[in-house]
Design a protein around this motif. Structure first.
Motif, PDB file in Angstrom:
ATOM      1  N   GLU A  16       0.578  -1.253   0.001  1.00  0.00           N
ATOM      2  CA  GLU A  16       0.126  -0.159  -0.053  1.00  0.00           C
ATOM      3  C   GLU A  16       0.891   1.353  -0.025  1.00  0.00           C
ATOM      4  O   GLU A  16       0.460   2.154   0.006  1.00  0.00           O
ATOM      5  CB  GLU A  16      -0.980  -0.027   1.226  1.00  0.00           C
ATOM      6  CG  GLU A  16      -0.396  -0.036   2.549  1.00  0.00           C
ATOM      7  CD  GLU A  16      -0.218  -1.418   3.049  1.00  0.00           C
ATOM      8  OE1 GLU A  16      -0.036  -1.533   4.278  1.00  0.00           O
ATOM      9  OE2 GLU A  16      -0.292  -2.387   2.386  1.00  0.00           O
ATOM     10  N   GLU A  17       2.184   1.166   0.135  1.00  0.00           N
ATOM     11  CA  GLU A  17       2.917   2.354   0.112  1.00  0.00           C
ATOM     12  C   GLU A  17       3.767   2.520  -1.152  1.00  0.00           C
ATOM     13  O   GLU A  17       4.474   3.652  -1.269  1.00  0.00           O
ATOM     14  CB  GLU A  17       4.074   1.990   1.346  1.00  0.00           C
ATOM     15  CG  GLU A  17       3.802   2.114   2.656  1.00  0.00           C
ATOM     16  CD  GLU A  17       4.973   1.596   3.606  1.00  0.00           C
ATOM     17  OE1 GLU A  17       4.453   2.088   4.770  1.00  0.00           O
ATOM     18  OE2 GLU A  17       5.720   1.099   3.152  1.00  0.00           O
ATOM     19  N   VAL A  18       3.358   1.789  -2.099  1.00  0.00           N
ATOM     20  CA  VAL A  18       4.216   1.623  -3.484  1.00  0.00           C
ATOM     21  C   VAL A  18       4.205   3.108  -4.150  1.00  0.00           C
ATOM     22  O   VAL A  18       5.227   3.741  -4.423  1.00  0.00           O
ATOM     23  CB  VAL A  18       3.770   0.640  -4.267  1.00  0.00           C
ATOM     24  CG1 VAL A  18       4.235   0.889  -5.681  1.00  0.00           C
ATOM     25  CG2 VAL A  18       4.197  -0.588  -3.866  1.00  0.00           C
ATOM     26  N   ALA A  19       2.714   3.521  -4.204  1.00  0.00           N
ATOM     27  CA  ALA A  19       2.755   4.958  -4.936  1.00  0.00           C
ATOM     28  C   ALA A  19       3.552   6.072  -4.274  1.00  0.00           C
ATOM     29  O   ALA A  19       4.039   6.642  -5.139  1.00  0.00           O
ATOM     30  CB  ALA A  19       1.133   5.168  -4.936  1.00  0.00           C
ATOM     31  N   GLU A  20       3.548   6.063  -3.038  1.00  0.00           N
ATOM     32  CA  GLU A  20       4.178   7.343  -2.454  1.00  0.00           C
ATOM     33  C   GLU A  20       5.660   7.189  -2.307  1.00  0.00           C
ATOM     34  O   GLU A  20       6.388   8.351  -1.964  1.00  0.00           O
ATOM     35  CB  GLU A  20       3.639   7.581  -0.934  1.00  0.00           C
ATOM     36  CG  GLU A  20       3.619   6.267   0.123  1.00  0.00           C
ATOM     37  CD  GLU A  20       2.953   6.846   1.418  1.00  0.00           C
ATOM     38  OE1 GLU A  20       3.657   6.872   2.268  1.00  0.00           O
ATOM     39  OE2 GLU A  20       1.749   6.720   1.271  1.00  0.00           O
ATOM     40  N   ARG A  21       6.096   5.854  -2.502  1.00  0.00           N
ATOM     41  CA  ARG A  21       7.536   5.821  -2.158  1.00  0.00           C
ATOM     42  C   ARG A  21       8.253   4.910  -3.462  1.00  0.00           C
ATOM     43  O   ARG A  21       9.256   4.631  -3.361  1.00  0.00           O
ATOM     44  CB  ARG A  21       7.853   4.674  -1.036  1.00  0.00           C
ATOM     45  CG  ARG A  21       7.439   5.020   0.229  1.00  0.00           C
ATOM     46  CD  ARG A  21       7.699   4.148   1.496  1.00  0.00           C
ATOM     47  NE  ARG A  21       8.987   3.805   1.627  1.00  0.00           N
ATOM     48  CZ  ARG A  21       9.598   2.797   2.343  1.00  0.00           C
ATOM     49  NH1 ARG A  21       8.797   2.216   3.042  1.00  0.00           N
ATOM     50  NH2 ARG A  21      11.042   2.430   2.196  1.00  0.00           N
ATOM     51  N   LEU A  22       7.694   5.233  -4.386  1.00  0.00           N
ATOM     52  CA  LEU A  22       8.018   4.760  -5.932  1.00  0.00           C
ATOM     53  C   LEU A  22       9.420   5.277  -6.146  1.00  0.00           C
ATOM     54  O   LEU A  22      10.394   4.854  -6.847  1.00  0.00           O
ATOM     55  CB  LEU A  22       7.284   5.043  -7.059  1.00  0.00           C
ATOM     56  CG  LEU A  22       7.146   3.903  -8.098  1.00  0.00           C
ATOM     57  CD1 LEU A  22       6.994   2.527  -7.880  1.00  0.00           C
ATOM     58  CD2 LEU A  22       6.050   4.463  -9.134  1.00  0.00           C
ATOM     59  N   HIS A  23       9.548   6.646  -5.737  1.00  0.00           N
ATOM     60  CA  HIS A  23      10.863   7.362  -6.167  1.00  0.00           C
ATOM     61  C   HIS A  23      12.182   6.856  -5.381  1.00  0.00           C
ATOM     62  O   HIS A  23      13.084   7.066  -5.891  1.00  0.00           O
ATOM     63  CB  HIS A  23      10.650   8.750  -5.833  1.00  0.00           C
ATOM     64  CG  HIS A  23      10.624   9.181  -4.338  1.00  0.00           C
ATOM     65  ND1 HIS A  23       9.096   8.776  -3.786  1.00  0.00           N
ATOM     66  CD2 HIS A  23      11.424   9.526  -3.430  1.00  0.00           C
ATOM     67  CE1 HIS A  23       9.609   9.045  -2.148  1.00  0.00           C
ATOM     68  NE2 HIS A  23      10.634   9.448  -2.139  1.00  0.00           N
ATOM     69  N   GLU A  24      11.917   5.770  -4.378  1.00  0.00           N
ATOM     70  CA  GLU A  24      13.014   5.396  -3.766  1.00  0.00           C
ATOM     71  C   GLU A  24      13.671   4.239  -4.310  1.00  0.00           C
ATOM     72  O   GLU A  24      14.831   3.674  -3.883  1.00  0.00           O
ATOM     73  CB  GLU A  24      12.590   5.047  -2.160  1.00  0.00           C
ATOM     74  CG  GLU A  24      12.157   6.196  -1.320  1.00  0.00           C
ATOM     75  CD  GLU A  24      11.459   5.733  -0.146  1.00  0.00           C
ATOM     76  OE1 GLU A  24      12.189   4.556   0.550  1.00  0.00           O
ATOM     77  OE2 GLU A  24      10.577   6.295   0.419  1.00  0.00           O
ATOM     78  N   LEU A  25      12.864   3.780  -5.419  1.00  0.00           N
ATOM     79  CA  LEU A  25      13.324   2.382  -5.952  1.00  0.00           C
ATOM     80  C   LEU A  25      14.236   2.704  -7.335  1.00  0.00           C
ATOM     81  O   LEU A  25      13.859   3.486  -7.915  1.00  0.00           O
ATOM     82  CB  LEU A  25      12.041   1.428  -6.431  1.00  0.00           C
ATOM     83  CG  LEU A  25      11.193   1.189  -5.160  1.00  0.00           C
ATOM     84  CD1 LEU A  25      10.088   0.288  -5.405  1.00  0.00           C
ATOM     85  CD2 LEU A  25      11.919   0.452  -4.062  1.00  0.00           C
ATOM     86  N   ASP A  26      15.125   1.767  -7.481  1.00  0.00           N
ATOM     87  CA  ASP A  26      16.063   1.928  -8.642  1.00  0.00           C
ATOM     88  C   ASP A  26      15.204   0.930  -9.656  1.00  0.00           C
ATOM     89  O   ASP A  26      15.458  -0.063  -9.600  1.00  0.00           O
ATOM     90  CB  ASP A  26      17.304   1.453  -8.172  1.00  0.00           C
ATOM     91  CG  ASP A  26      18.348   1.610  -9.531  1.00  0.00           C
ATOM     92  OD1 ASP A  26      17.923   1.891 -10.533  1.00  0.00           O
ATOM     93  OD2 ASP A  26      19.426   1.106  -9.477  1.00  0.00           O
ATOM     94  N   ASP A  27      14.773   1.618 -10.500  1.00  0.00           N
ATOM     95  CA  ASP A  27      13.972   0.721 -11.601  1.00  0.00           C
ATOM     96  C   ASP A  27      14.818   0.196 -12.704  1.00  0.00           C
ATOM     97  O   ASP A  27      14.215  -0.335 -13.597  1.00  0.00           O
ATOM     98  CB  ASP A  27      12.583   1.489 -12.058  1.00  0.00           C
ATOM     99  CG  ASP A  27      13.060   2.950 -13.022  1.00  0.00           C
ATOM    100  OD1 ASP A  27      14.414   3.006 -13.063  1.00  0.00           O
ATOM    101  OD2 ASP A  27      12.172   3.689 -13.229  1.00  0.00           O
ATOM    102  N   SER A  28      16.113   0.379 -12.616  1.00  0.00           N
ATOM    103  CA  SER A  28      16.986   0.177 -13.535  1.00  0.00           C
ATOM    104  C   SER A  28      17.513  -1.480 -13.324  1.00  0.00           C
ATOM    105  O   SER A  28      17.905  -2.294 -14.043  1.00  0.00           O
ATOM    106  CB  SER A  28      18.303   0.852 -13.767  1.00  0.00           C
ATOM    107  OG  SER A  28      19.008   0.924 -12.342  1.00  0.00           O
ATOM    108  N   LYS A  29      16.908  -1.907 -12.149  1.00  0.00           N
ATOM    109  CA  LYS A  29      17.223  -3.240 -11.482  1.00  0.00           C
ATOM    110  C   LYS A  29      16.075  -4.050 -11.382  1.00  0.00           C
ATOM    111  O   LYS A  29      14.981  -3.411 -11.094  1.00  0.00           O
ATOM    112  CB  LYS A  29      18.007  -3.161 -10.107  1.00  0.00           C
ATOM    113  CG  LYS A  29      19.329  -2.489 -10.081  1.00  0.00           C
ATOM    114  CD  LYS A  29      19.971  -2.715  -8.773  1.00  0.00           C
ATOM    115  CE  LYS A  29      21.074  -1.827  -8.727  1.00  0.00           C
ATOM    116  NZ  LYS A  29      21.829  -1.822  -7.362  1.00  0.00           N
ATOM    117  N   THR A  30      16.003  -5.242 -11.597  1.00  0.00           N
ATOM    118  CA  THR A  30      14.768  -6.173 -10.880  1.00  0.00           C
ATOM    119  C   THR A  30      14.495  -5.973  -9.725  1.00  0.00           C
ATOM    120  O   THR A  30      15.370  -6.041  -9.016  1.00  0.00           O
ATOM    121  CB  THR A  30      14.978  -7.668 -11.510  1.00  0.00           C
ATOM    122  OG1 THR A  30      15.252  -7.662 -12.994  1.00  0.00           O
ATOM    123  CG2 THR A  30      13.845  -8.265 -11.184  1.00  0.00           C
TER     124      THR A  30
END
Length: 222
Positions: A159-173
């Motif tokens: 449920e926290e994904v939308a607000e914390r998406l910027h913390e994730l490195d989407d260049s990695k799986t």
């Protein structure tokens, strides 16, 4: 030759373990204890049982030497007696999956469409961590994460994904894991991330199986 008396006595001891496992409520309690030590009251709330009923189940598990207890003031806190208990339950689960068609039917009923989600093994995850190819997410409750998690794993709830998406490195799986193979949290996380166009998979098992395999676990300092 061993006497019939000896075999009967030793089989009776083995049967204590089988009898202790012959309850869906006790299996659920063991699943919660596989994550971290818990009090009777905490287990009662998690398993939706009365405190008295929870205590009775714990006494049966204790008599079978599957759990032990320590006193913390007025609280009685229970934990598994060893990682071998996790391995025992995993073996029980695998046997049920192989021989009971109802297990597969239930999985398809409650995990509809999620069965097709890609899952990777602990060995593959460890290799990809060492190569710095993945971001690992622990999607269990905070207390369980603090008690032990895969080194480098980020604590994040679906449920926290939308607000914390910027913390994730989407260049990695991104690899999500939770309590075990039938814990829905990792499925929910993968769905949420894929909904944002992020490449995500789940770990086939959970933290207890990872730890029982002798793989590294980090505990958050208190």
């Amino acid at each position: 030759m061993s006497s019939p008396g000896f075999k009967q006595h030793v089989n009776a001891q083995f049967a204590l373990i089988a009898q202790a496992l012959a309850s869906p409520q006790r299996l659920e309690i063991l699943d919660y204890l596989a994550q971290t030590e818990r009090s009777v009251e905490e287990l009662s709330q998690l398993a939706n049982l009365t405190v008295a009923n929870t205590s009775r189940h714990l006494q049966i598990l204790k008599q079978a030497a599957l759990v032990n207890v320590r006193t913390d003031g007025k609280r009685r806190c229970y934990r598994l007696t060893g990682d071998d208990v996790v391995q025992l339950i995993a073996s029980l689960r695998r046997t049920a999956e192989l021989h009971l068609a109802e297990v597969e039917r239930l999985a398809h009923t409650y995990l509809t469409d999620k069965q097709a989600m890609e899952a990777i093994s602990a060995e593959e995850l460890l290799t990809r961590i060492q190569r710095d190819e993945v971001t690992v997410l622990d999607v269990r409750p905070q207390a369980e994460y603090a008690a032990g998690h895969i080194p480098g794993a980020i604590h994040l709830l679906p449920e926290e994904v939308a607000e914390r998406l910027h913390e994730l490195d989407d260049s990695k799986t991104i690899v999500a894991y939770c309590r075990g193979p039938y814990c829905v949290y990792s499925y929910q996380m993968v769905q949420a991330l894929r909904g944002h166009g992020i490449n995500a998979v789940r770990l086939v098992d959970g933290l207890p199986e990872w730890k029982a395999a002798g793989l590294p676990v980090y505990t958050t300092p208190t």
